[in-house]
Design a protein around this motif. Structure first.
Motif, PDB file in Angstrom:
ATOM      1  N   UNK A   1      -0.934  44.779  18.453  1.00  0.00           N
ATOM      2  CA  UNK A   1      -0.236  45.993  18.013  1.00  0.00           C
ATOM      3  C   UNK A   1       1.270  45.762  17.985  1.00  0.00           C
ATOM      4  N   UNK A   2       1.814  45.103  19.000  1.00  0.00           N
ATOM      5  CA  UNK A   2       3.255  44.829  19.048  1.00  0.00           C
ATOM      6  C   UNK A   2       3.676  43.950  17.876  1.00  0.00           C
ATOM      7  N   UNK A   3       2.872  42.965  17.545  1.00  0.00           N
ATOM      8  CA  UNK A   3       3.187  42.090  16.410  1.00  0.00           C
ATOM      9  C   UNK A   3       3.178  42.872  15.101  1.00  0.00           C
ATOM     10  N   UNK A   4       2.165  43.703  14.900  1.00  0.00           N
ATOM     11  CA  UNK A   4       2.086  44.518  13.685  1.00  0.00           C
ATOM     12  C   UNK A   4       3.255  45.493  13.620  1.00  0.00           C
ATOM     13  N   UNK A   5       3.612  46.085  14.751  1.00  0.00           N
ATOM     14  CA  UNK A   5       4.736  47.027  14.796  1.00  0.00           C
ATOM     15  C   UNK A   5       6.055  46.322  14.467  1.00  0.00           C
ATOM     16  N   UNK A   6       6.251  45.124  14.999  1.00  0.00           N
ATOM     17  CA  UNK A   6       7.469  44.367  14.725  1.00  0.00           C
ATOM     18  C   UNK A   6       7.582  44.060  13.232  1.00  0.00           C
ATOM     19  N   UNK A   7       6.493  43.645  12.626  1.00  0.00           N
ATOM     20  CA  UNK A   7       6.497  43.364  11.189  1.00  0.00           C
ATOM     21  C   UNK A   7       6.805  44.608  10.374  1.00  0.00           C
ATOM     22  N   UNK A   8       6.246  45.737  10.776  1.00  0.00           N
ATOM     23  CA  UNK A   8       6.491  46.992  10.087  1.00  0.00           C
ATOM     24  C   UNK A   8       7.950  47.420  10.242  1.00  0.00           C
ATOM     25  N   UNK A   9       8.492  47.301  11.449  1.00  0.00           N
ATOM     26  CA  UNK A   9       9.898  47.633  11.681  1.00  0.00           C
ATOM     27  C   UNK A   9      10.815  46.768  10.812  1.00  0.00           C
ATOM     28  N   UNK A  10      10.513  45.477  10.727  1.00  0.00           N
ATOM     29  CA  UNK A  10      11.328  44.572   9.913  1.00  0.00           C
ATOM     30  C   UNK A  10      11.223  44.910   8.433  1.00  0.00           C
ATOM     31  N   UNK A  11      10.037  45.279   7.979  1.00  0.00           N
ATOM     32  CA  UNK A  11       9.861  45.655   6.571  1.00  0.00           C
ATOM     33  C   UNK A  11      10.639  46.927   6.256  1.00  0.00           C
ATOM     34  N   UNK A  12      10.611  47.912   7.154  1.00  0.00           N
ATOM     35  CA  UNK A  12      11.374  49.149   6.951  1.00  0.00           C
ATOM     36  C   UNK A  12      12.876  48.864   6.937  1.00  0.00           C
ATOM     37  N   UNK A  13      13.345  48.017   7.840  1.00  0.00           N
ATOM     38  CA  UNK A  13      14.770  47.686   7.892  1.00  0.00           C
ATOM     39  C   UNK A  13      15.211  47.000   6.602  1.00  0.00           C
ATOM     40  N   UNK A  14      14.398  46.090   6.094  1.00  0.00           N
ATOM     41  CA  UNK A  14      14.736  45.392   4.837  1.00  0.00           C
ATOM     42  C   UNK A  14      14.767  46.378   3.675  1.00  0.00           C
ATOM     43  N   UNK A  15      13.811  47.293   3.634  1.00  0.00           N
ATOM     44  CA  UNK A  15      13.785  48.302   2.566  1.00  0.00           C
ATOM     45  C   UNK A  15      15.006  49.209   2.660  1.00  0.00           C
ATOM     46  N   UNK A  16      15.382  49.585   3.870  1.00  0.00           N
ATOM     47  CA  UNK A  16      16.554  50.434   4.070  1.00  0.00           C
ATOM     48  C   UNK A  16      17.820  49.726   3.577  1.00  0.00           C
ATOM     49  N   UNK A  17      17.944  48.429   3.873  1.00  0.00           N
ATOM     50  CA  UNK A  17      19.122  47.660   3.405  1.00  0.00           C
ATOM     51  C   UNK A  17      19.164  47.609   1.884  1.00  0.00           C
ATOM     52  N   UNK A  18      17.991  47.441   1.243  1.00  0.00           N
ATOM     53  CA  UNK A  18      17.950  47.413  -0.222  1.00  0.00           C
ATOM     54  C   UNK A  18      18.404  48.748  -0.804  1.00  0.00           C
ATOM     55  N   UNK A  19      17.950  49.836  -0.237  1.00  0.00           N
ATOM     56  CA  UNK A  19      18.334  51.166  -0.710  1.00  0.00           C
ATOM     57  C   UNK A  19      19.827  51.387  -0.506  1.00  0.00           C
ATOM     58  N   UNK A  20      20.342  50.979   0.638  1.00  0.00           N
ATOM     59  CA  UNK A  20      21.774  51.143   0.906  1.00  0.00           C
ATOM     60  C   UNK A  20      22.617  50.365  -0.095  1.00  0.00           C
ATOM     61  N   UNK A  21      22.163  49.158  -0.462  1.00  0.00           N
ATOM     62  CA  UNK A  21      22.904  48.359  -1.459  1.00  0.00           C
ATOM     63  C   UNK A  21      22.883  49.051  -2.815  1.00  0.00           C
ATOM     64  N   UNK A  22      21.752  49.658  -3.175  1.00  0.00           N
ATOM     65  CA  UNK A  22      21.657  50.360  -4.458  1.00  0.00           C
ATOM     66  C   UNK A  22      22.506  51.614  -4.482  1.00  0.00           C
ATOM     67  N   UNK A  23      22.665  52.250  -3.331  1.00  0.00           N
ATOM     68  CA  UNK A  23      23.435  53.491  -3.243  1.00  0.00           C
ATOM     69  C   UNK A  23      24.949  53.246  -3.279  1.00  0.00           C
ATOM     70  N   UNK A  24      25.375  52.012  -2.972  1.00  0.00           N
ATOM     71  CA  UNK A  24      26.803  51.711  -2.962  1.00  0.00           C
ATOM     72  C   UNK A  24      27.287  51.472  -4.379  1.00  0.00           C
ATOM     73  N   UNK A  25      28.446  52.055  -4.754  1.00  0.00           N
ATOM     74  CA  UNK A  25      28.976  51.817  -6.100  1.00  0.00           C
ATOM     75  C   UNK A  25      29.375  50.354  -6.285  1.00  0.00           C
ATOM     76  N   UNK A  26      29.174  49.873  -7.474  1.00  0.00           N
ATOM     77  CA  UNK A  26      29.498  48.488  -7.782  1.00  0.00           C
ATOM     78  C   UNK A  26      31.000  48.290  -7.813  1.00  0.00           C
ATOM     79  N   UNK A  27      31.471  47.209  -7.210  1.00  0.00           N
ATOM     80  CA  UNK A  27      32.904  46.907  -7.216  1.00  0.00           C
ATOM     81  C   UNK A  27      33.316  46.188  -8.495  1.00  0.00           C
TER      82      UNK A  27
END
Length: 87
Positions: A59-85
């Motif tokens: 369960x801990x291994x599955x949870x860690x993988x899920x947490x990492x996947x959510x964090x990566x998705x959040x970073x992708x969304x944050x990059x898309x939300x930032x205006x292009x320089x």
């Protein structure tokens, strides 16, 4: 041939690839283990017995993988939300 009763606690997870592939997870309280079985076309292709005391590690291994996947998705969304320089 004696027929075994299915455990009351368990679940079936369908494989998105189809072809009647599935993972069945069943608790066997009397033996203190979880059985993970791979099925295809209603035929069991293999099983793995996991002792109940090892379940928290899985369960801990599955949870860690899920947490990492959510964090990566959040970073992708944050990059898309930032205006292009560049523009």
């Amino acid at each position: 041939m004696a027929r075994q009763q299915l455990p009351r606690t368990g679940a079936v997870f369908l494989d998105p690839r189809g072809e009647d592939r599935s993972l069945r997870v069943t608790w066997h309280q009397e033996q203190q283990l979880v059985v993970l079985s791979l099925w295809r076309d209603n035929v069991c292709a293999g099983t793995f017995r996991l002792s109940a005391d090892e379940v928290p590690d899985l369960i801990a291994l599955l949870r860690q993988g899920l947490d990492e996947a959510y964090a990566a998705a959040r970073r992708r969304v944050e990059r898309l939300d930032q205006p292009s320089e560049a523009g």
